[in-house]
Design a protein around this motif. Structure first.
Motif, PDB file in Angstrom:
ATOM      1  N   LEU A  65     -19.299  -9.436  30.631  1.00 15.86           N
ATOM      2  CA  LEU A  65     -18.727  -8.225  29.618  1.00 15.86           C
ATOM      3  C   LEU A  65     -17.980  -8.923  28.533  1.00 15.86           C
ATOM      4  O   LEU A  65     -18.351  -8.538  27.401  1.00 15.86           O
ATOM      5  CB  LEU A  65     -17.681  -7.391  30.346  1.00 15.86           C
ATOM      6  N   ILE A  66     -17.138  -9.818  28.650  1.00 16.62           N
ATOM      7  CA  ILE A  66     -16.360 -10.530  27.680  1.00 16.62           C
ATOM      8  C   ILE A  66     -17.290 -11.360  26.635  1.00 16.62           C
ATOM      9  O   ILE A  66     -17.063 -11.138  25.350  1.00 16.62           O
ATOM     10  CB  ILE A  66     -15.288 -11.318  28.046  1.00 16.62           C
ATOM     11  N   THR A  67     -18.379 -11.919  27.251  1.00 18.40           N
ATOM     12  CA  THR A  67     -19.196 -12.714  26.408  1.00 18.40           C
ATOM     13  C   THR A  67     -19.941 -11.527  25.546  1.00 18.40           C
ATOM     14  O   THR A  67     -20.166 -11.788  24.205  1.00 18.40           O
ATOM     15  CB  THR A  67     -20.295 -13.343  27.200  1.00 18.40           C
ATOM     16  N   ASN A  68     -20.490 -10.498  26.173  1.00 23.58           N
ATOM     17  CA  ASN A  68     -21.354  -9.542  25.299  1.00 23.58           C
ATOM     18  C   ASN A  68     -20.463  -8.744  24.113  1.00 23.58           C
ATOM     19  O   ASN A  68     -20.756  -8.600  23.173  1.00 23.58           O
ATOM     20  CB  ASN A  68     -21.859  -8.514  26.266  1.00 23.58           C
ATOM     21  N   ALA A  69     -19.246  -8.800  24.563  1.00 21.16           N
ATOM     22  CA  ALA A  69     -18.242  -8.072  23.568  1.00 21.16           C
ATOM     23  C   ALA A  69     -18.129  -9.081  22.349  1.00 21.16           C
ATOM     24  O   ALA A  69     -17.881  -8.676  21.335  1.00 21.16           O
ATOM     25  CB  ALA A  69     -16.921  -7.622  24.341  1.00 21.16           C
ATOM     26  N   LYS A  70     -18.039 -10.509  22.740  1.00 22.41           N
ATOM     27  CA  LYS A  70     -17.624 -11.347  21.776  1.00 22.41           C
ATOM     28  C   LYS A  70     -18.994 -11.340  20.736  1.00 22.41           C
ATOM     29  O   LYS A  70     -18.968 -11.537  19.571  1.00 22.41           O
ATOM     30  CB  LYS A  70     -17.452 -12.615  22.276  1.00 22.41           C
ATOM     31  N   ARG A  71     -19.970 -11.492  21.527  1.00 25.34           N
ATOM     32  CA  ARG A  71     -21.280 -11.413  20.910  1.00 25.34           C
ATOM     33  C   ARG A  71     -21.516 -10.127  19.814  1.00 25.34           C
ATOM     34  O   ARG A  71     -22.006 -10.227  18.776  1.00 25.34           O
ATOM     35  CB  ARG A  71     -22.555 -11.310  21.795  1.00 25.34           C
ATOM     36  N   GLU A  72     -21.007  -9.099  20.274  1.00 28.53           N
ATOM     37  CA  GLU A  72     -21.272  -7.859  19.508  1.00 28.53           C
ATOM     38  C   GLU A  72     -20.235  -7.897  18.539  1.00 28.53           C
ATOM     39  O   GLU A  72     -20.511  -7.405  17.341  1.00 28.53           O
ATOM     40  CB  GLU A  72     -20.872  -6.592  20.521  1.00 28.53           C
ATOM     41  N   ALA A  73     -18.868  -8.416  18.698  1.00 32.58           N
ATOM     42  CA  ALA A  73     -18.032  -8.630  17.468  1.00 32.58           C
ATOM     43  C   ALA A  73     -18.624  -9.467  16.551  1.00 32.58           C
ATOM     44  O   ALA A  73     -18.537  -9.298  15.077  1.00 32.58           O
ATOM     45  CB  ALA A  73     -16.897  -9.306  18.015  1.00 32.58           C
ATOM     46  N   GLU A  74     -19.198 -10.378  17.001  1.00 29.84           N
ATOM     47  CA  GLU A  74     -20.044 -11.609  15.785  1.00 29.84           C
ATOM     48  C   GLU A  74     -21.008 -10.762  15.239  1.00 29.84           C
ATOM     49  O   GLU A  74     -21.125 -11.251  13.986  1.00 29.84           O
ATOM     50  CB  GLU A  74     -20.416 -12.961  16.665  1.00 29.84           C
ATOM     51  N   MET A  77     -19.512  -8.624  12.655  1.00 27.25           N
ATOM     52  CA  MET A  77     -18.878  -9.454  11.592  1.00 27.25           C
ATOM     53  C   MET A  77     -19.887 -10.119  10.667  1.00 27.25           C
ATOM     54  O   MET A  77     -19.528  -9.662   9.324  1.00 27.25           O
ATOM     55  CB  MET A  77     -18.081 -10.583  11.936  1.00 27.25           C
ATOM     56  N   LYS A  78     -21.045 -10.348  11.261  1.00 31.22           N
ATOM     57  CA  LYS A  78     -22.051 -10.923  10.488  1.00 31.22           C
ATOM     58  C   LYS A  78     -22.649  -9.737   9.599  1.00 31.22           C
ATOM     59  O   LYS A  78     -22.902  -9.926   8.281  1.00 31.22           O
ATOM     60  CB  LYS A  78     -23.276 -11.652  11.084  1.00 31.22           C
ATOM     61  N   SER A  79     -22.850  -8.575  10.131  1.00 27.65           N
ATOM     62  CA  SER A  79     -23.358  -7.442   9.621  1.00 27.65           C
ATOM     63  C   SER A  79     -22.468  -7.020   8.337  1.00 27.65           C
ATOM     64  O   SER A  79     -22.773  -6.723   7.499  1.00 27.65           O
ATOM     65  CB  SER A  79     -23.374  -6.168  10.611  1.00 27.65           C
ATOM     66  N   ALA A  80     -21.193  -7.080   8.576  1.00 26.71           N
ATOM     67  CA  ALA A  80     -20.277  -6.671   7.561  1.00 26.71           C
ATOM     68  C   ALA A  80     -20.349  -7.762   6.469  1.00 26.71           C
ATOM     69  O   ALA A  80     -20.111  -7.257   5.345  1.00 26.71           O
ATOM     70  CB  ALA A  80     -18.819  -6.698   8.081  1.00 26.71           C
ATOM     71  N   GLN A  81     -20.201  -8.988   6.877  1.00 31.74           N
ATOM     72  CA  GLN A  81     -20.426 -10.084   5.798  1.00 31.74           C
ATOM     73  C   GLN A  81     -21.823  -9.922   4.960  1.00 31.74           C
ATOM     74  O   GLN A  81     -21.618 -10.069   3.891  1.00 31.74           O
ATOM     75  CB  GLN A  81     -20.279 -11.489   6.542  1.00 31.74           C
ATOM     76  N   ALA A  82     -22.720  -9.613   5.597  1.00 32.60           N
ATOM     77  CA  ALA A  82     -23.975  -9.479   4.767  1.00 32.60           C
ATOM     78  C   ALA A  82     -23.863  -8.256   3.884  1.00 32.60           C
ATOM     79  O   ALA A  82     -24.256  -8.217   2.827  1.00 32.60           O
ATOM     80  CB  ALA A  82     -25.143  -9.143   5.788  1.00 32.60           C
ATOM     81  N   GLN A  83     -23.342  -7.314   4.507  1.00 31.32           N
ATOM     82  CA  GLN A  83     -23.148  -6.017   3.622  1.00 31.32           C
ATOM     83  C   GLN A  83     -22.320  -6.446   2.484  1.00 31.32           C
ATOM     84  O   GLN A  83     -22.421  -6.049   1.022  1.00 31.32           O
ATOM     85  CB  GLN A  83     -22.627  -4.956   4.259  1.00 31.32           C
ATOM     86  N   ALA A  84     -21.135  -7.028   2.873  1.00 25.52           N
ATOM     87  CA  ALA A  84     -20.140  -7.734   1.558  1.00 25.52           C
ATOM     88  C   ALA A  84     -20.634  -8.332   0.667  1.00 25.52           C
ATOM     89  O   ALA A  84     -20.560  -8.208  -0.657  1.00 25.52           O
ATOM     90  CB  ALA A  84     -19.118  -8.253   2.043  1.00 25.52           C
TER      91      ALA A  84
END
Length: 166
Positions: A65-74, A77-84
């Motif tokens: 669960l923690i690994t999946n949550a970190k992956r989702e957060a990454e 973040m990548k999506s937000a950075q791409a949009q930015a």
């Protein structure tokens, strides 16, 4: 072997030890059939509360669960950075995208914290219940062992009383 209750299996084990022949030159040692004793112990072990197996599964799934949550957060973040990056051309839009990205990152971090807390609470509760079940089983085994010792060597109690009287 058939499915029996733990108490019945322990009783059978006591009978095996009680009925076992003494080892030559030793009154407190006996010979038992290793395979039968191991089979009984396996069956007792298999019947211990399911919480033990659940606790292991929970601990394993917590990491996942923690690994999946970190992956989702990454990914967020990548999506937000791409949009930015796409919105860099206009400063106002860029600032808005950056704020949204930060909000998404904070939301992801909050979600990770929340998932960790919920998972840790769940694991702690499951381990507590398992600990209680194991403690209860251990207490039953100790009581049975004490009764067994009293049955096998009733003179030990009388001898200790005589020694104390002297």
């Amino acid at each position: 072997m058939n499915e029996h209750g733990i108490e019945e299996l322990i009783g059978t084990l006591y009978e095996m030890v009680q009925d076992a022949r003494s080892v030559p030159f030793s009154s407190d040692k006996c010979a038992v059939e290793r395979e039968k004793v191991l089979d009984l112990l396996d069956e007792i072990s298999n019947q211990l509360p399911g919480e033990l197996k659940q606790a292991k599964t929970i601990v394993d799934s917590r990491s996942e669960l923690i690994t999946n949550a970190k992956r989702e957060a990454e990914n967020i973040m990548k999506s937000a950075q791409a949009q930015a990056r796409q919105l860099v051309s206009q400063e106002a839009i860029y600032l808005e995208a950056k704020n949204q990205a930060n909000d998404m990152v904070r939301a992801a971090q909050d979600k990770i914290k929340e998932l960790k807390k919920v998972t840790n609470d769940y694991v702690d509760d499951s381990l507590r219940r398992t600990e209680e079940a194991v403690a209860e089983a251990l207490s039953e085994i100790r009581n049975s062992r004490s009764k067994f010792r009293a049955l096998v060597n009733p003179q030990a109690k009388n001898n200790s009383a005589i020694i104390e009287d002297v």
